[in-house]
Design a protein around this motif. Structure first.
Motif, mmCIF file in Angstrom:
data_model
loop_
_atom_site.group_PDB
_atom_site.id
_atom_site.type_symbol
_atom_site.label_atom_id
_atom_site.label_comp_id
_atom_site.label_asym_id
_atom_site.label_seq_id
_atom_site.Cartn_x
_atom_site.Cartn_y
_atom_site.Cartn_z
ATOM 1 N N GLU B 46 0.858 -1.186 0.000
ATOM 2 C CA GLU B 46 0.000 0.000 0.000
ATOM 3 C C GLU B 46 0.899 1.243 0.000
ATOM 4 N N ASN B 47 0.436 2.272 -0.684
ATOM 5 C CA ASN B 47 1.179 3.535 -0.639
ATOM 6 C C ASN B 47 0.168 4.659 -0.556
ATOM 7 N N VAL B 51 -4.600 7.521 5.764
ATOM 8 C CA VAL B 51 -4.458 6.540 6.845
ATOM 9 C C VAL B 51 -3.559 5.378 6.419
ATOM 10 N N HIS B 52 -2.600 5.042 7.271
ATOM 11 C CA HIS B 52 -1.681 3.963 6.956
ATOM 12 C C HIS B 52 -1.316 3.211 8.239
ATOM 13 N N PHE B 53 -1.053 1.918 8.081
ATOM 14 C CA PHE B 53 -0.645 1.093 9.220
ATOM 15 C C PHE B 53 0.779 0.599 8.978
ATOM 16 N N GLU B 54 1.611 0.763 9.978
ATOM 17 C CA GLU B 54 3.021 0.415 9.799
ATOM 18 C C GLU B 54 3.551 -0.363 11.000
ATOM 19 N N ARG B 55 4.661 -1.059 10.757
ATOM 20 C CA ARG B 55 5.389 -1.686 11.858
ATOM 21 C C ARG B 55 6.577 -0.803 12.186
ATOM 22 N N TRP B 56 6.858 -0.667 13.473
ATOM 23 C CA TRP B 56 8.017 0.108 13.916
ATOM 24 C C TRP B 56 8.719 -0.687 14.993
ATOM 25 N N ARG B 57 10.008 -0.442 15.142
ATOM 26 C CA ARG B 57 10.744 -1.077 16.221
ATOM 27 C C ARG B 57 11.387 -0.007 17.091
ATOM 28 N N HIS B 58 11.230 -0.157 18.398
ATOM 29 C CA HIS B 58 11.828 0.800 19.331
ATOM 30 C C HIS B 58 13.296 0.409 19.518
ATOM 31 N N CYS B 71 -1.359 9.046 9.732
ATOM 32 C CA CYS B 71 -1.734 9.628 8.454
ATOM 33 C C CYS B 71 -0.455 10.037 7.741
ATOM 34 N N THR B 72 -0.261 9.532 6.526
ATOM 35 C CA THR B 72 0.985 9.825 5.811
ATOM 36 C C THR B 72 1.039 11.269 5.326
ATOM 37 N N MET B 73 -0.130 11.903 5.254
ATOM 38 C CA MET B 73 -0.149 13.271 4.718
ATOM 39 C C MET B 73 0.114 14.294 5.819
ATOM 40 N N THR B 74 -0.535 14.126 6.978
ATOM 41 C CA THR B 74 -0.417 15.124 8.041
ATOM 42 C C THR B 74 0.534 14.688 9.144
ATOM 43 N N LEU B 75 1.021 13.465 9.102
ATOM 44 C CA LEU B 75 1.849 12.871 10.152
ATOM 45 C C LEU B 75 1.086 12.733 11.470
ATOM 46 N N GLU B 76 -0.227 12.870 11.419
ATOM 47 C CA GLU B 76 -1.026 12.684 12.633
ATOM 48 C C GLU B 76 -0.977 11.206 13.029
ATOM 49 N N VAL B 77 -0.748 10.958 14.307
ATOM 50 C CA VAL B 77 -0.693 9.577 14.789
ATOM 51 C C VAL B 77 -2.010 9.238 15.465
ATOM 52 N N PHE B 78 -2.663 8.172 14.989
ATOM 53 C CA PHE B 78 -3.944 7.784 15.588
ATOM 54 C C PHE B 78 -3.740 6.884 16.788
ATOM 55 N N GLY B 79 -2.640 6.190 16.826
ATOM 56 C CA GLY B 79 -2.375 5.339 17.985
ATOM 57 C C GLY B 79 -1.327 4.298 17.664
ATOM 58 N N THR B 80 -0.781 3.702 18.730
ATOM 59 C CA THR B 80 0.160 2.594 18.556
ATOM 60 C C THR B 80 -0.398 1.411 19.331
#
Lengths: 188, 109
Positions: B46-47, B51-58, B71-80
């Motif tokens: 997906e690109n 709204v986008h779902f991603e994996r991240w590592r701390h 959100c890839t456009m606004t960089l708003e984070v909906f949650g982790t």
């Protein structure tokens, strides 16, 4: 046997904060189920410290426990006692799915103290270093410029930093540069 | 600057303390699957603009993998949320719906 020496043999720098290499420190990394009663007893008998909550450190006179991740602890002991404490922890963990390893010689420790100490760390780490946000007893694993590091704040406003021994020279240079006198940013 | 709260250690980690792990909730197609399924699993990502779902590592922290909805456009984070899940939990979906009522992402909406 040869005498063990720490990475920078006690190097020190003084500017807007004092930076000093902390010398030899005993450290045991322990992975396992931190909620297990057996594990809690084993580390309590080795250090005298109770299990820290997430993001905190529990310090006692000659030891302490740092919360590294949901399944990892860093056990602080005296360097001379590390093998004995490791054996004690391993005995206490018999039958438990856990791993304890002596990592003392893989690490270097630094102390940063003085008025500018918060400023020094704030220059190097993406961490909120304000007095309200970073309180004594808090423990944070993070990035210090280009390398991984962890630190905690004790009750005398001294920061204790742990990093890999292989990057001790880099970290000391970083801290000394950030602590140059008259380089205060003036945020904290 | 992207700031994500690690659901495992509770640290509000800035982007440089994290490592991006690509798209979330991929369904693996391995031996026994058709060529088309394997091709799609391997290459099709997906690109979205939104709204986008991603994996991240701390990575410079507790070392745990987790999921983030942003959100890839606004960089708003909906949650982790935890990595131990095959789909976004309901509270994350609700948080997105509150801000982007007609969002959809792959089979989720």
């Amino acid at each position: 046997m040869s005498d063990p020496v720490s990475a920078l043999n006690g190097a020190a720098f003084s500017g807007m904060a004092s930076v000093a290499e902390g010398g030899l420190a005993g450290m045991i990394t322990l992975r396992g189920d931190l909620s297990s009663a057996k594990l809690k007893d084993a580390v309590k008998s080795a250090t005298g410290a109770a299990m820290p909550v997430s993001g905190k450190v529990e310090l006692r006179e000659d030891g302490g426990l740092c919360w590294m991740s949901p399944d990892e602890l860093l056990v602080l002991v005296r360097y001379e006692e590390v093998e004995a404490k490791l054996a004690e922890i391993n005995a206490g963990l018999k039958g438990e799915h856990a791993l304890a390893e002596n990592v003392s010689d893989a690490r270097a420790v630094f102390r940063v103290s003085g008025e500018g100490a918060r400023e020094v760390l704030a220059k190097l780490c993406p961490v909120d270093m304000s007095v309200d946000a970073f309180v004594p007893g808090q423990f944070r694993r993070t990035r210090m410029a280009q390398v991984a590091a962890a630190f905690w704040l004790d009750h005398d406003e001294t920061f204790h930093i742990v990093c890999f021994r292989s990057v001790a020279g880099y970290v000391f240079t970083l801290l000394s540069t950030a602590a140059q006198s008259q380089s205060e940013v003036g945020v904290y | 600057m992207l700031i994500l709260e690690c659901p495992y250690c509770g640290v509000k980690a800035e982007e440089t303390e994290l490592h991006a792990g690509g798209e979330a909730h991929l369904k693996r197609f391995g031996p026994g699957s058709s060529d088309d399924e394997f091709h799609d699993y391997l290459f099709m990502r997906e690109n979205p603009k939104g709204v986008h779902f991603e994996r991240w590592r701390h990575v410079n922290g507790c070392g745990k993998w987790f999921h983030a909805a942003r959100c890839t456009m606004t960089l708003e984070v909906f949650g982790t949320y935890s990595a131990q899940t095959y789909e976004p939990p309901q509270d994350i979906r609700d948080a997105i719906s509150a801000k982007r009522p007609d969002w959809s992402w792959r089979e989720f909406k």
